[in-house]
Design a protein around this motif. Structure first.
Motif, PDB file in Angstrom:
ATOM      1  N   VAL A  12       3.882  -0.919  -4.568  1.00 35.87           N
ATOM      2  CA  VAL A  12       3.698  -1.472  -5.916  1.00 35.87           C
ATOM      3  C   VAL A  12       5.053  -1.737  -6.569  1.00 35.87           C
ATOM      4  O   VAL A  12       5.273  -2.792  -7.165  1.00 35.87           O
ATOM      5  CB  VAL A  12       2.827  -0.530  -6.780  1.00 35.87           C
ATOM      6  N   ARG A  15       6.612  -4.817  -4.942  1.00 31.02           N
ATOM      7  CA  ARG A  15       5.935  -6.023  -5.421  1.00 31.02           C
ATOM      8  C   ARG A  15       6.381  -6.368  -6.836  1.00 31.02           C
ATOM      9  O   ARG A  15       6.696  -7.509  -7.144  1.00 31.02           O
ATOM     10  CB  ARG A  15       4.428  -5.824  -5.373  1.00 31.02           C
ATOM     11  N   ASP A  16       6.428  -5.368  -7.690  1.00 30.59           N
ATOM     12  CA  ASP A  16       6.817  -5.610  -9.076  1.00 30.59           C
ATOM     13  C   ASP A  16       8.295  -5.994  -9.209  1.00 30.59           C
ATOM     14  O   ASP A  16       8.694  -6.564 -10.214  1.00 30.59           O
ATOM     15  CB  ASP A  16       6.502  -4.390  -9.943  1.00 30.59           C
ATOM     16  N   THR A  20       7.637 -10.360  -1.865  1.00 33.64           N
ATOM     17  CA  THR A  20       6.407 -11.109  -1.602  1.00 33.64           C
ATOM     18  C   THR A  20       5.765 -10.759  -0.264  1.00 33.64           C
ATOM     19  O   THR A  20       4.592 -11.024  -0.062  1.00 33.64           O
ATOM     20  CB  THR A  20       6.661 -12.631  -1.636  1.00 33.64           C
ATOM     21  N   ARG A  44       4.273 -17.494  -1.985  1.00 37.76           N
ATOM     22  CA  ARG A  44       3.375 -17.105  -3.074  1.00 37.76           C
ATOM     23  C   ARG A  44       3.862 -17.679  -4.397  1.00 37.76           C
ATOM     24  O   ARG A  44       5.062 -17.699  -4.664  1.00 37.76           O
ATOM     25  CB  ARG A  44       3.361 -15.597  -3.226  1.00 37.76           C
ATOM     26  N   TYR A  52       3.734  -9.005 -17.299  1.00 37.69           N
ATOM     27  CA  TYR A  52       4.094  -9.025 -15.872  1.00 37.69           C
ATOM     28  C   TYR A  52       4.753 -10.339 -15.511  1.00 37.69           C
ATOM     29  O   TYR A  52       4.325 -11.403 -15.953  1.00 37.69           O
ATOM     30  CB  TYR A  52       2.832  -8.846 -15.012  1.00 37.69           C
ATOM     31  N   ASP A  56       2.366 -13.477  -7.259  1.00 36.92           N
ATOM     32  CA  ASP A  56       0.919 -13.376  -7.460  1.00 36.92           C
ATOM     33  C   ASP A  56       0.381 -12.317  -6.520  1.00 36.92           C
ATOM     34  O   ASP A  56       0.593 -12.364  -5.317  1.00 36.92           O
ATOM     35  CB  ASP A  56       0.256 -14.733  -7.185  1.00 36.92           C
ATOM     36  N   ARG A  57      -0.313 -11.350  -7.068  1.00 35.60           N
ATOM     37  CA  ARG A  57      -0.865 -10.263  -6.260  1.00 35.60           C
ATOM     38  C   ARG A  57      -2.086 -10.710  -5.480  1.00 35.60           C
ATOM     39  O   ARG A  57      -2.502 -10.060  -4.540  1.00 35.60           O
ATOM     40  CB  ARG A  57      -1.253  -9.101  -7.162  1.00 35.60           C
ATOM     41  N   ARG A  58      -2.667 -11.805  -5.890  1.00 33.15           N
ATOM     42  CA  ARG A  58      -3.897 -12.291  -5.259  1.00 33.15           C
ATOM     43  C   ARG A  58      -3.560 -13.138  -4.041  1.00 33.15           C
ATOM     44  O   ARG A  58      -2.938 -14.173  -4.158  1.00 33.15           O
ATOM     45  CB  ARG A  58      -4.696 -13.117  -6.249  1.00 33.15           C
ATOM     46  N   ARG A  59      -3.974 -12.690  -2.882  1.00 34.02           N
ATOM     47  CA  ARG A  59      -3.739 -13.471  -1.665  1.00 34.02           C
ATOM     48  C   ARG A  59      -4.789 -14.549  -1.490  1.00 34.02           C
ATOM     49  O   ARG A  59      -4.518 -15.602  -0.968  1.00 34.02           O
ATOM     50  CB  ARG A  59      -3.732 -12.565  -0.445  1.00 34.02           C
ATOM     51  N   ARG A  71      -6.708 -10.771 -15.835  1.00 33.84           N
ATOM     52  CA  ARG A  71      -5.318 -10.322 -15.886  1.00 33.84           C
ATOM     53  C   ARG A  71      -5.100  -9.523 -17.164  1.00 33.84           C
ATOM     54  O   ARG A  71      -5.439  -9.982 -18.251  1.00 33.84           O
ATOM     55  CB  ARG A  71      -4.366 -11.508 -15.861  1.00 33.84           C
TER      56      ARG A  71
END
Length: 92
Positions: A12, A15-16, A20, A44, A52, A56-59, A71
Motif C-alpha cells: 500500500v 502504491r501510494d 505501478t 496505468r 489521493y 489507479d488502484r483499479r486494474r 472513491r
C-alpha cells in the motif's frame, strides 16, 4: 518495484508513493518481463482526488457499472499515460 518485503502495508505504501507494478522475491524472468511489458505497453492512469494522487488502484474497469462513485476523495480527475511503446520510434 522489486522487493523481498510483500506485507500489505508495504504494498500500500509503495502504491501510494507512485509504484505501478510490484514484484516480490523470489522472482522469475517471466514475471519480471511481464511487469516491464505491462509498464511499457499498458501504463496505468493516475488518479487525482481531494485526498489521493497516484496510480489507479483499479486494474479492471467494469464499463457496465451503474451506481455511485465509490472513491473516498470524491470526483476524480483521470490522467492518462501514453504508452512508452507508442513513444518509441522504430528505426527504419
Amino acid at each position: 518495484m522489486l522487493t523481498g518485503h510483500s506485507e500489505k502495508k508495504r504494498v500500500v505504501a509503495a502504491r501510494d508513493a507512485g509504484v505501478t507494478e510490484f514484484l516480490a522475491k523470489p522472482i522469475s524472468a517471466k514475471a519480471l518481463y511481464q511487469r516491464i511489458m505491462n509498464i511499457v505497453v499498458n501504463p496505468r492512469p493516475f488518479i487525482k482526488t481531494r485526498t489521493y494522487f497516484g496510480p489507479d488502484r483499479r486494474r479492471n474497469v467494469n464499463l457496465n457499472y451503474v451506481g455511485v462513485e465509490r472513491r473516498k476523495g470524491g470526483k476524480a480527475d483521470i490522467i492518462k499515460q501514453q504508452a512508452l511503446f507508442d513513444k518509441v520510434k522504430m528505426p527504419v
